[in-house]
Write a protein that holds these residues in place. Sequence first.
Motif, PDB file in Angstrom:
ATOM      1  N   ILE A 149     -37.214  82.602 -63.732  1.00 14.54           N
ATOM      2  CA  ILE A 149     -38.148  82.040 -62.741  1.00 14.54           C
ATOM      3  C   ILE A 149     -38.520  83.037 -61.650  1.00 14.54           C
ATOM      4  CG2 ILE A 149     -37.467  79.657 -63.170  1.00 14.54           C
ATOM      5  CD1 ILE A 149     -35.742  79.754 -60.665  1.00 14.54           C
ATOM      6  N   HIS A 150     -38.046  84.267 -61.768  1.00 12.86           N
ATOM      7  CA  HIS A 150     -38.504  85.311 -60.852  1.00 12.86           C
ATOM      8  C   HIS A 150     -39.854  85.830 -61.350  1.00 12.86           C
ATOM      9  CE1 HIS A 150     -35.425  86.339 -57.764  1.00 12.86           C
ATOM     10  NE2 HIS A 150     -34.649  85.660 -58.584  1.00 12.86           N
ATOM     11  N   THR A 151     -40.816  84.952 -61.399  1.00 10.02           N
ATOM     12  CA  THR A 151     -42.171  85.274 -61.847  1.00 10.02           C
ATOM     13  C   THR A 151     -43.142  84.720 -60.813  1.00 10.02           C
ATOM     14  OG1 THR A 151     -42.263  83.216 -63.123  1.00 10.02           O
ATOM     15  CG2 THR A 151     -41.543  85.202 -64.292  1.00 10.02           C
ATOM     16  N   PRO A 152     -44.357  85.252 -60.729  1.00  6.10           N
ATOM     17  CA  PRO A 152     -45.312  84.766 -59.726  1.00  6.10           C
ATOM     18  C   PRO A 152     -45.595  83.273 -59.883  1.00  6.10           C
ATOM     19  CG  PRO A 152     -46.054  86.841 -60.648  1.00  6.10           C
ATOM     20  CD  PRO A 152     -44.891  86.401 -61.486  1.00  6.10           C
ATOM     21  N   LYS A 153     -45.274  82.524 -58.868  1.00  2.00           N
ATOM     22  CA  LYS A 153     -45.567  81.092 -58.816  1.00  2.00           C
ATOM     23  C   LYS A 153     -45.964  80.741 -57.393  1.00  2.00           C
ATOM     24  CE  LYS A 153     -41.989  79.792 -62.229  1.00  2.00           C
ATOM     25  NZ  LYS A 153     -42.872  79.544 -63.372  1.00  2.00           N
ATOM     26  N   GLN A 154     -46.524  79.549 -57.258  1.00  4.17           N
ATOM     27  CA  GLN A 154     -46.786  79.006 -55.938  1.00  4.17           C
ATOM     28  C   GLN A 154     -45.818  77.848 -55.677  1.00  4.17           C
ATOM     29  OE1 GLN A 154     -51.132  78.773 -54.777  1.00  4.17           O
ATOM     30  NE2 GLN A 154     -51.358  78.905 -57.001  1.00  4.17           N
ATOM     31  N   ALA A 155     -45.696  77.475 -54.428  1.00  5.58           N
ATOM     32  CA  ALA A 155     -44.832  76.356 -54.060  1.00  5.58           C
ATOM     33  C   ALA A 155     -45.425  75.632 -52.865  1.00  5.58           C
ATOM     34  CB  ALA A 155     -43.420  76.841 -53.736  1.00  5.58           C
ATOM     35  N   VAL A 156     -45.092  74.356 -52.755  1.00  6.00           N
ATOM     36  CA  VAL A 156     -45.428  73.583 -51.563  1.00  6.00           C
ATOM     37  C   VAL A 156     -44.188  72.812 -51.121  1.00  6.00           C
ATOM     38  CG1 VAL A 156     -47.854  73.332 -52.208  1.00  6.00           C
ATOM     39  CG2 VAL A 156     -46.235  71.547 -52.823  1.00  6.00           C
ATOM     40  N   LEU A 157     -44.158  72.482 -49.857  1.00  5.74           N
ATOM     41  CA  LEU A 157     -43.068  71.691 -49.293  1.00  5.74           C
ATOM     42  C   LEU A 157     -43.643  70.444 -48.642  1.00  5.74           C
ATOM     43  CD1 LEU A 157     -40.063  71.345 -48.384  1.00  5.74           C
ATOM     44  CD2 LEU A 157     -40.700  72.595 -46.300  1.00  5.74           C
ATOM     45  N   LEU A 158     -43.118  69.287 -49.044  1.00  9.08           N
ATOM     46  CA  LEU A 158     -43.472  68.015 -48.416  1.00  9.08           C
ATOM     47  C   LEU A 158     -42.174  67.427 -47.882  1.00  9.08           C
ATOM     48  CD1 LEU A 158     -45.703  66.504 -51.276  1.00  9.08           C
ATOM     49  CD2 LEU A 158     -46.413  68.041 -49.449  1.00  9.08           C
ATOM     50  N   MET A 159     -42.051  67.326 -46.570  1.00  9.78           N
ATOM     51  CA  MET A 159     -40.802  66.824 -45.995  1.00  9.78           C
ATOM     52  C   MET A 159     -41.069  65.781 -44.916  1.00  9.78           C
ATOM     53  SD  MET A 159     -39.450  69.894 -43.470  1.00  9.78           S
ATOM     54  CE  MET A 159     -38.569  68.779 -42.360  1.00  9.78           C
ATOM     55  N   THR A 160     -40.130  64.876 -44.775  1.00  7.85           N
ATOM     56  CA  THR A 160     -40.231  63.811 -43.779  1.00  7.85           C
ATOM     57  C   THR A 160     -38.929  63.738 -42.988  1.00  7.85           C
ATOM     58  OG1 THR A 160     -39.396  62.171 -45.359  1.00  7.85           O
ATOM     59  CG2 THR A 160     -41.785  62.437 -45.226  1.00  7.85           C
ATOM     60  N   TYR A 161     -39.044  63.284 -41.746  1.00  6.85           N
ATOM     61  CA  TYR A 161     -37.814  63.060 -40.972  1.00  6.85           C
ATOM     62  C   TYR A 161     -38.082  62.087 -39.832  1.00  6.85           C
ATOM     63  CZ  TYR A 161     -39.227  66.586 -37.411  1.00  6.85           C
ATOM     64  OH  TYR A 161     -39.872  67.302 -36.425  1.00  6.85           O
ATOM     65  N   ALA A 162     -36.998  61.590 -39.259  1.00 11.40           N
ATOM     66  CA  ALA A 162     -37.102  60.447 -38.356  1.00 11.40           C
ATOM     67  C   ALA A 162     -37.544  60.790 -36.942  1.00 11.40           C
ATOM     68  CB  ALA A 162     -35.764  59.708 -38.300  1.00 11.40           C
ATOM     69  N   GLY A 189     -48.735  75.712 -49.197  1.00 14.87           N
ATOM     70  CA  GLY A 189     -48.970  74.646 -48.227  1.00 14.87           C
ATOM     71  C   GLY A 189     -47.721  73.867 -47.888  1.00 14.87           C
ATOM     72  N   ARG A 190     -47.702  73.321 -46.685  1.00 10.96           N
ATOM     73  CA  ARG A 190     -46.568  72.507 -46.228  1.00 10.96           C
ATOM     74  C   ARG A 190     -47.096  71.283 -45.492  1.00 10.96           C
ATOM     75  NH1 ARG A 190     -42.968  77.253 -43.236  1.00 10.96           N
ATOM     76  NH2 ARG A 190     -43.651  78.945 -44.596  1.00 10.96           N
ATOM     77  N   ILE A 191     -46.421  70.192 -45.706  1.00 10.99           N
ATOM     78  CA  ILE A 191     -46.689  68.995 -44.918  1.00 10.99           C
ATOM     79  C   ILE A 191     -45.363  68.529 -44.349  1.00 10.99           C
ATOM     80  CG2 ILE A 191     -47.402  66.574 -44.974  1.00 10.99           C
ATOM     81  CD1 ILE A 191     -49.465  67.323 -47.047  1.00 10.99           C
ATOM     82  N   VAL A 192     -45.270  68.562 -43.045  1.00  7.00           N
ATOM     83  CA  VAL A 192     -44.057  68.134 -42.358  1.00  7.00           C
ATOM     84  C   VAL A 192     -44.414  66.876 -41.572  1.00  7.00           C
ATOM     85  CG1 VAL A 192     -42.284  68.763 -40.687  1.00  7.00           C
ATOM     86  CG2 VAL A 192     -43.239  70.519 -42.198  1.00  7.00           C
ATOM     87  N   ALA A 193     -43.801  65.770 -41.962  1.00  8.97           N
ATOM     88  CA  ALA A 193     -44.135  64.476 -41.351  1.00  8.97           C
ATOM     89  C   ALA A 193     -42.976  63.989 -40.490  1.00  8.97           C
ATOM     90  CB  ALA A 193     -44.448  63.462 -42.440  1.00  8.97           C
ATOM     91  N   PRO A 194     -43.076  64.126 -39.161  1.00  4.85           N
ATOM     92  CA  PRO A 194     -42.027  63.646 -38.265  1.00  4.85           C
ATOM     93  C   PRO A 194     -42.251  62.188 -37.877  1.00  4.85           C
ATOM     94  CG  PRO A 194     -43.657  64.836 -36.994  1.00  4.85           C
ATOM     95  CD  PRO A 194     -44.129  64.846 -38.435  1.00  4.85           C
ATOM     96  N   GLY A 195     -41.242  61.606 -37.268  1.00  3.40           N
ATOM     97  CA  GLY A 195     -41.385  60.268 -36.699  1.00  3.40           C
ATOM     98  C   GLY A 195     -41.495  59.151 -37.715  1.00  3.40           C
ATOM     99  N   VAL A 196     -41.008  59.375 -38.951  1.00  3.21           N
ATOM    100  CA  VAL A 196     -41.041  58.319 -39.965  1.00  3.21           C
ATOM    101  C   VAL A 196     -39.604  58.037 -40.412  1.00  3.21           C
ATOM    102  CG1 VAL A 196     -43.394  58.689 -40.739  1.00  3.21           C
ATOM    103  CG2 VAL A 196     -41.624  60.090 -41.721  1.00  3.21           C
ATOM    104  N   TRP A 197     -39.089  56.915 -40.005  1.00  2.74           N
ATOM    105  CA  TRP A 197     -37.689  56.598 -40.254  1.00  2.74           C
ATOM    106  C   TRP A 197     -37.564  55.472 -41.273  1.00  2.74           C
ATOM    107  CZ3 TRP A 197     -33.628  55.723 -35.764  1.00  2.74           C
ATOM    108  CH2 TRP A 197     -32.352  55.677 -36.320  1.00  2.74           C
ATOM    109  N   THR A 198     -38.114  54.319 -40.917  1.00  9.01           N
ATOM    110  CA  THR A 198     -37.984  53.167 -41.813  1.00  9.01           C
ATOM    111  C   THR A 198     -38.879  53.330 -43.040  1.00  9.01           C
ATOM    112  OG1 THR A 198     -39.703  51.979 -40.580  1.00  9.01           O
ATOM    113  CG2 THR A 198     -37.417  51.605 -39.922  1.00  9.01           C
ATOM    114  N   GLU A 199     -38.454  52.767 -44.145  1.00  8.88           N
ATOM    115  CA  GLU A 199     -39.207  52.877 -45.389  1.00  8.88           C
ATOM    116  C   GLU A 199     -40.615  52.310 -45.224  1.00  8.88           C
ATOM    117  OE1 GLU A 199     -38.888  50.918 -49.805  1.00  8.88           O
ATOM    118  OE2 GLU A 199     -37.064  51.830 -48.998  1.00  8.88           O
ATOM    119  N   GLY A 200     -41.597  53.099 -45.609  1.00  8.90           N
ATOM    120  CA  GLY A 200     -42.985  52.658 -45.533  1.00  8.90           C
ATOM    121  C   GLY A 200     -43.706  53.029 -44.258  1.00  8.90           C
ATOM    122  N   SER A 201     -42.972  53.527 -43.255  1.00  6.90           N
ATOM    123  CA  SER A 201     -43.627  53.804 -41.973  1.00  6.90           C
ATOM    124  C   SER A 201     -44.637  54.943 -42.065  1.00  6.90           C
ATOM    125  CB  SER A 201     -42.585  54.118 -40.899  1.00  6.90           C
ATOM    126  OG  SER A 201     -41.755  55.199 -41.284  1.00  6.90           O
TER     127      SER A 201
END
Length: 226
Positions: A149-162, A189-201
């Motif tokens: 897997i040490h080959t040219p690839k792209q990656a994205v990060l999607l993360m959530t936190y409370a 690309g990255r998407i960092v979503a803060p302030g989401v704690w309860t499921e569905g928020s």
Amino acid sequence: MNRRDFLKRSLMATAVGGLLLSGAASSLSEARGAEPDKEKKMKILVLTGSPREHGNSNTLADHFIKGAQEAGHDVFRFDAAQKSVHPCIACNSCGMDGPCVFDDDDFSLVREHIVPADLVAFVTPMYYFGISAQLKAVIDRFYAINGSIHTPKQAVLLMTYANNSRRDESPMLTHYEVLLDYLGWTDAGRIVAPGVWTEGSIRNTPFPEKAHRLGKGLRLQGERSL
């Protein structure tokens, strides 16, 4: 044949030849136009780490995948929390690029799809200021396919936190950056979503739509979005 008839027939032949050439060029253009579409099609592996089926990070994954599929890409999703993945035990039996001693769990699916993947998406909630244990177990098992897997690839990060703290985000972002640097992958690309704690928020935030746009806007490395 007089001069007038000769000129008339010559002009007609030229016109017919031009139409034939135009048609051939058009067909060639269409054929060439079809090739880039095929070439732009990406193989995407989505690795999720939340044990909550409808959790906030999984909602981001849903929207990201929808966008990527709308763009014509092939997507394989691996929900680590719903699979069996044994943690790496550092036995080094694989030699960093060989069979793992644990050959009876679901990591074989990751191995199958990550090697040919053009892009890998890491999707996780923050658990105690880090990546979820379920996703981390998958990443640790990269050791057994390290050479592949040490080959040219792209990656994205999607993360959530409370909460809402840039300082709290930094350990996960640093981990992601160092991982990509080590593997030689490119951040797409990255998407960092803060302030989401309860499921569905997260549904009442702009982040699902951002995830959708990120997936739909993906391009192979070196290509520009129109």
